[in-house]
Design a protein around this motif. Structure first.
Motif, PDB file in Angstrom:
ATOM      1  N   LEU A  58       0.970  -1.171   0.077  1.00 13.37           N
ATOM      2  CA  LEU A  58       0.004   0.020   0.138  1.00 13.37           C
ATOM      3  C   LEU A  58       0.712   1.310  -0.308  1.00 13.37           C
ATOM      4  CD1 LEU A  58      -2.934  -1.174   2.444  1.00 13.37           C
ATOM      5  CD2 LEU A  58      -3.082  -0.745  -0.101  1.00 13.37           C
TER       6      LEU A  58
ATOM      7  N   ARG B  77      -6.660   4.514  -8.625  1.00 16.43           N
ATOM      8  CA  ARG B  77      -7.395   3.731  -7.636  1.00 16.43           C
ATOM      9  C   ARG B  77      -6.428   2.499  -7.338  1.00 16.43           C
ATOM     10  NH1 ARG B  77     -10.417   2.478 -12.451  1.00 16.43           N
ATOM     11  NH2 ARG B  77     -10.374   0.037 -12.867  1.00 16.43           N
ATOM     12  N   ILE B  78      -6.577   1.726  -6.095  1.00 16.19           N
ATOM     13  CA  ILE B  78      -5.749   0.756  -5.717  1.00 16.19           C
ATOM     14  C   ILE B  78      -6.444  -0.631  -5.758  1.00 16.19           C
ATOM     15  CG2 ILE B  78      -4.255   0.039  -4.089  1.00 16.19           C
ATOM     16  CD1 ILE B  78      -3.780   2.656  -3.231  1.00 16.19           C
TER      17      ILE B  78
ATOM     18  N   CYS C 220      -6.355  -4.447  -4.451  1.00 18.06           N
ATOM     19  CA  CYS C 220      -5.761  -5.456  -3.515  1.00 18.06           C
ATOM     20  C   CYS C 220      -6.269  -6.773  -3.961  1.00 18.06           C
ATOM     21  CB  CYS C 220      -5.727  -4.861  -1.987  1.00 18.06           C
ATOM     22  SG  CYS C 220      -5.059  -3.593  -1.532  1.00 18.06           S
TER      23      CYS C 220
ATOM     24  N   ALA D 144      -4.542   7.368   1.980  1.00 18.94           N
ATOM     25  CA  ALA D 144      -5.421   7.386   0.770  1.00 18.94           C
ATOM     26  C   ALA D 144      -6.671   7.868   0.815  1.00 18.94           C
ATOM     27  CB  ALA D 144      -5.611   5.744   0.592  1.00 18.94           C
TER      28      ALA D 144
ATOM     29  N   ILE E 103      -9.686   2.348  -2.296  1.00 18.89           N
ATOM     30  CA  ILE E 103      -8.858   1.064  -2.283  1.00 18.89           C
ATOM     31  C   ILE E 103      -9.954  -0.215  -2.706  1.00 18.89           C
ATOM     32  CG2 ILE E 103      -7.536  -0.520  -0.842  1.00 18.89           C
ATOM     33  CD1 ILE E 103      -6.527   1.826   0.471  1.00 18.89           C
TER      34      ILE E 103
ATOM     35  N   SER F 188     -10.961  -4.343  -2.888  1.00 18.41           N
ATOM     36  CA  SER F 188     -10.285  -5.641  -2.292  1.00 18.41           C
ATOM     37  C   SER F 188     -11.045  -6.690  -2.917  1.00 18.41           C
ATOM     38  CB  SER F 188     -10.583  -5.223  -0.786  1.00 18.41           C
ATOM     39  OG  SER F 188      -9.968  -3.992  -0.256  1.00 18.41           O
TER      40      SER F 188
ATOM     41  N   SER G  56     -11.463  -0.586   2.384  1.00 18.85           N
ATOM     42  CA  SER G  56     -12.525  -0.104   1.263  1.00 18.85           C
ATOM     43  C   SER G  56     -13.638   0.684   1.923  1.00 18.85           C
ATOM     44  CB  SER G  56     -13.145  -1.482   0.671  1.00 18.85           C
ATOM     45  OG  SER G  56     -12.132  -2.237   0.095  1.00 18.85           O
TER      46      SER G  56
END
Length: 380
Positions: A230, A251-252, A254, A275, A282, A284, A299
């Motif tokens: 992260l 955007r991320i 995971c 973030a 985020i 997930s 999230s």
């Protein structure tokens, strides 16, 4: 003969006031001759008026304004200020608005940073591990690589960055914006070039990560370094932000399989709040058996999507239908919502998830048992 004292006193007072009266009379004459302009804004209509004191009678150029009786010697003239291109009887109202920030790309251009879990204890398939997935690592990559390629093909300006999350380290293994190393891959960002680059860099990373912590691999008690991945993702996005005001929407994502490491609670929460401050969602996707409390909170706090697929054989469908959508399209799509969020914290003393504990009133450190002195700040 000497004059009377009271007569001298009156003469002196008159002689002293005479220059002051003359000065006031001169200022009054100049003020009446040239006048002064005063600007104001009408709060009802929003028009700009100019008020002028003039020696003439009252002249109102605004037909809509009520008439006021003139005062002799000091009358008020009201002038409605209008743009030169418009007639005076139909003024134009121009609202004051803050300028919108300039953008080079449209709203559907995305920067997707994928944090890929490469924990060998999770993907090894050991029979003693209750979190053993029903999907092997090779089949998982068969679902992931087409998803990455589809993100690149959705828009020619989309960017994809892949970060490998190991037990001992994290590293970038793919960046679509970086120049290709070979001439064959420089022709186009086609599917074989993406696959070969990701697989080659992933293999090199697994070898380096295994050499870093051989003792932990032998013990078999390692967890994925989620906080490190992260942090790398946020650093990359901040570098894109500071490169200029024109950038895609980041955007991320995971992709997590191994259970959470309670010892990373503080670092993970710091990354989550960073973030949130940068307005980076985020997402997930948990492919393990257990839910991830860290990713649920990530999230929920950042406004991302949390999903735990029920059928891992159709993982590509989950990725393409849920996580391939850009931030603009999510406003009118019904994306899955989590049933509940696990907000439990981890204690600072034993790094275990607890339901009830003790909190330091100074530094907010959490402990599972009562301590006379805080080990973080030293407060008694």
């Amino acid at each position: 003969m000497r004059a009377a004292p009271h007569k001298l006193k009156g003469f002196r007072n008159t002689f002293t006031r005479f220059p002051l009266m003359l000065l006031l009379a001169a200022f009054g004459l100049i003020y009446r001759m040239y006048g002064s302009n005063i600007g104001s804004i009408d709060g009802r209509t929003g028009f700009t008026h100019t008020t002028r004191w003039a020696p003439q009678s009252l002249v109102d150029l605004d037909d809509s304004a009520p008439s006021t009786p003139a005062t002799p010697g000091k009358s008020l003239a009201t002038v409605l200020v209008t743009p030169p291109s418009k007639p005076q009887h139909s003024p134009q109202i121009i609202p004051f608005m803050a300028p919108a920030p300039s953008k080079l790309y449209s709203d559907d251009v995305s920067l997707l940073v994928v944090a890929l879990d490469t924990n060998p204890f999770f993907w090894g398939g050991a029979s003693s591990n209750p979190n053993t997935p029903s999907l092997s690592f090779s089949r998982f990559l068969n679902h992931l690589l087409p998803f990455l390629n589809s993100i690149i093909l959705l828009h020619q300006l989309n960017q994809v960055v892949v970060i490998a999350t190991g037990v001992n380290s994290c590293d970038y293994i793919y960046d679509s914006s970086s120049p290709p190393m070979t001439s064959a891959a420089s022709e186009s960002r086609n599917m074989p070039s993406v696959c070969s680059a990701v697989l080659q860099n992933l293999e090199d990373f697994l070898i380096r990560d295994r050499q870093i912590g051989k003792d932990e691999l032998a013990a078999g008690n390692g967890s994925s370094l989620l906080s490190g991945s992260l942090s790398l993702a946020l650093c990359y996005i901040q570098r894109v932000f500071r490169a200029g005001p024109l950038h895609p929407q980041p955007r991320i994502l995971c992709l997590q399989g191994s259970p959470d490491g309670p010892e990373q609670y503080v670092a993970v929460m710091n990354a989550i709040f960073s973030a949130q401050r940068s307005m980076i969602p985020i997402d997930s996707c948990v492919v393990g058996i257990q839910h991830s409390a860290f990713l649920q909170q990530a999230s929920y706090i950042t406004g991302g999507v949390y999903l735990k697929p029920q059928h891992l054989d159709g993982l590509f469908q989950y990725l393409s239908m849920v996580f391939a959508t850009d931030l603009q399209s999510r406003s009118f799509l019904q994306l899955p919502k989590p049933v509940g969020v696990d907000f439990r914290a981890s204690c600072f003393c034993h790094k275990k998830t607890i339901d009830m504990g003790y909190i330091c009133s100074v530094c907010l450190s959490i402990y599972c048992k009562h301590h006379k002195k805080c080990s973080t700040c030293g407060w008694n």
